[in-house]
Design an enzyme around this catalytic site. Structure first.
Site, PDB file in Angstrom:
ATOM      1  N   GLN A  64      88.291  10.134   5.136  1.00  0.00           N
ATOM      2  CA  GLN A  64      87.644  10.332   4.273  1.00  0.00           C
ATOM      3  C   GLN A  64      88.240  10.058   2.619  1.00  0.00           C
ATOM      4  OE1 GLN A  64      86.550  14.434   6.836  1.00  0.00           O
ATOM      5  NE2 GLN A  64      86.433  14.556   4.109  1.00  0.00           N
ATOM      6  N   CYS A  70      82.839  13.929   5.236  1.00  0.00           N
ATOM      7  CA  CYS A  70      83.213  14.234   6.816  1.00  0.00           C
ATOM      8  C   CYS A  70      81.985  13.746   8.234  1.00  0.00           C
ATOM      9  CB  CYS A  70      84.175  15.589   7.310  1.00  0.00           C
ATOM     10  SG  CYS A  70      82.643  16.792   6.785  1.00  0.00           S
ATOM     11  N   HIS A 367      83.594  22.146   8.546  1.00  0.00           N
ATOM     12  CA  HIS A 367      83.585  20.047   8.228  1.00  0.00           C
ATOM     13  C   HIS A 367      83.276  19.888   9.830  1.00  0.00           C
ATOM     14  CE1 HIS A 367      86.536  16.732   7.901  1.00  0.00           C
ATOM     15  NE2 HIS A 367      87.342  17.305   8.794  1.00  0.00           N
ATOM     16  N   ASN A 388      89.618  13.559  13.838  1.00  0.00           N
ATOM     17  CA  ASN A 388      89.213  14.436  12.690  1.00  0.00           C
ATOM     18  C   ASN A 388      89.430  13.460  12.190  1.00  0.00           C
ATOM     19  OD1 ASN A 388      88.972  15.531  10.331  1.00  0.00           O
ATOM     20  ND2 ASN A 388      90.377  16.918  10.821  1.00  0.00           N
TER      21      ASN A 388
END
Length: 446
Positions: A64, A70, A367, A388
């Site tokens: 990102q 996110c 997040h 992630n």
């Protein structure tokens, strides 16, 4: 009673500091290396080795970059995982995050105008108005907000709308757009409170403002295309495919094919004001006016985790929201309560319950990521595999290990297909939601 600090206090503090075991060594260690390095627990590496009994294969990790998207990346990643399996797509295939980013900021502008108009009679120092003006829009969001965007605008592959400088580095556009929205709030409030404008005049002004916002966003991200060709080579046999003249809505229907109503938000909020097995929504939180509203079902942690396990067992990854900065080592990809021994380093008590941390502002969701695996021992989870969206240079090529204890304390939200819910939980989800205040911690944006 006078609570000022006096010279006698300072002298006593100084004496206690000098008498504290290893004070000079610890002072040298912390000043030289910083709090995190000085308190890092080496054993956390071995305790959180990246091995899992259930481990979904999900391809390359996305990035990102310098943006707060996110929640979009995580949601689109869960969809691309499914697409990669169905259509044999390459590991580096991605859906366009820039496309969703454009429409999210455009829709958030309109959502902000609606809230400004609804609260126009309130004073500017009222908590609701102050909350609105503090940050008219930002990059963050929640699962239901992404569903609202997709239902209206569809999705497209990244090749049809790639990243721009501004989608990857959003600080500049956020500053300009928030400046513009606050300016527009002044205009709208004056029209209502001073000019006593009618609805038609207010709506005309709103449309003019939105036209300006569309232009700003098109300059910033590029104007989204309405039709595109989907071209790709399959991973295993390298065959070329082209599907021409698709719309974003048709692409979603054909290649993703999810019924978004099947995927719902489950939260884990053990505060006294939120009963378990009850649904909640948040006042003034959303992006698409008239679109899907925020709705959470609050469950105890054991039920919360069991739903995630059932979905993983069936080969589906799990979108989740957490407080990622807490006891998290980015380079090594570890999220565990024993990562840093702050309390031992400073000889202080830092323990708070999950409910206390939420109530007192110590923790909240900040997040969103994707759970792609879990390690079960005797049927119980010990650690979880996390995809992630910070690129492949952190963690284990972008993947993190989340200890089960860390999940208990700092994980707040998962997205689950309703088919994994019992009949009782389905009835719970069907309940009318309790409306929470705009600043409730369950309304924070990932």
């Amino acid at each position: 009673m006078n609570f000022s600090i006096n010279k006698e206090d300072i002298a006593n503090f100084h004496k206690d500091y000098r008498n504290h075991p290893n004070s000079s060594v610890l002072e040298n260690t912390v000043t030289k290396n910083g709090v995190r390095n000085a308190s890092f627990n080496w054993h956390s590496i071995a305790d959180n080795a990246p091995h899992f009994s259930i481990d979904l294969k999900t391809g390359d990790v996305s990035d990102q970059k310098q943006s707060g998207r996110c929640w979009m990346f995580a949601a689109l990643n869960t969809m691309r995982h499914d697409m990669q399996q169905k259509f044999n797509l390459p590991d580096n295939f991605e859906l366009s995050q820039a496309y969703q980013f454009f429409w999210d900021k455009f829709e958030k502008s309109n959502y902000f105008y609606q809230n400004v108009i609804k609260t126009a009679k309130k004073a500017t120092d009222s908590r609701k108005v102050a909350w609105l003006m503090n940050e008219p829009q930002n990059d963050g969001g929640q699962w239901d907000m992404l569903c609202a965007l997709i239902s209206k605008y569809g999705v497209m592959p990244k090749s049809a709308m790639p990243e721009s400088f501004n989608s990857s580095n959003s600080r500049g556009i956020d500053e300009v757009l928030n400046n513009k929205l606050r300016h527009d709030a002044v205009v709208l409030r004056k029209m209502i409170n001073e000019d006593h404008a009618n609805e038609e005049a207010i709506d005309k002004q709103r449309r003019k403002m939105l036209n300006e916002n569309y232009r700003i966003l098109a300059y910033t991200f590029g104007e989204p295309v309405s039709h595109f060709d989907f071209e790709y080579r399959t991973k295993k046999d390298n065959k070329f495919h082209r599907d021409a003249n698709l719309t974003p809505q048709k692409f979603f229907e054909k290649y993703v094919g999810w019924n978004l109503d099947d995927y719902i938000s489950i939260i884990q909020a053990p505060t006294a004001d939120k009963k378990y097995h009850q649904t909640y929504t948040i006042d003034m939180l959303g992006n698409v006016v008239g679109g899907r509203e925020i709705k959470h079902l609050n469950l105890p942690m054991d039920e919360f985790k069991q739903l995630a396990i059932e979905q993983l067992k069936n080969g589906e990854s799990v979108w989740f929201g957490s407080d990622v900065i807490k006891y998290s080592e980015t380079k090594l990809g570890i999220m565990a309560l024993n990562t840093y021994d702050y309390d031992k380093l400073f000889d202080v008590d830092l323990e708070m319950t999950k409910a206390e941390a939420l109530d007192y502002g110590e923790s909240m969701m900040d997040h969103a990521m994707v759970i792609t695996g879990v390690d079960l021992v005797d049927g119980k989870p010990t650690k979880w595999k996390v995809e992630n969206s910070w690129g492949n240079k952190v963690g284990h090529k972008g993947y993190f290990v989340m200890s089960d204890a860390w999940m208990d304390k700092y994980c707040y939200q998962i997205v689950i297909n309703k088919k994994y819910l019992s009949d009782d939980l389905k009835r719970d989800y069907a309940k009318s939601p309790v409306v929470l205040k705009p600043w409730d911690p369950m309304g924070t944006l990932a």
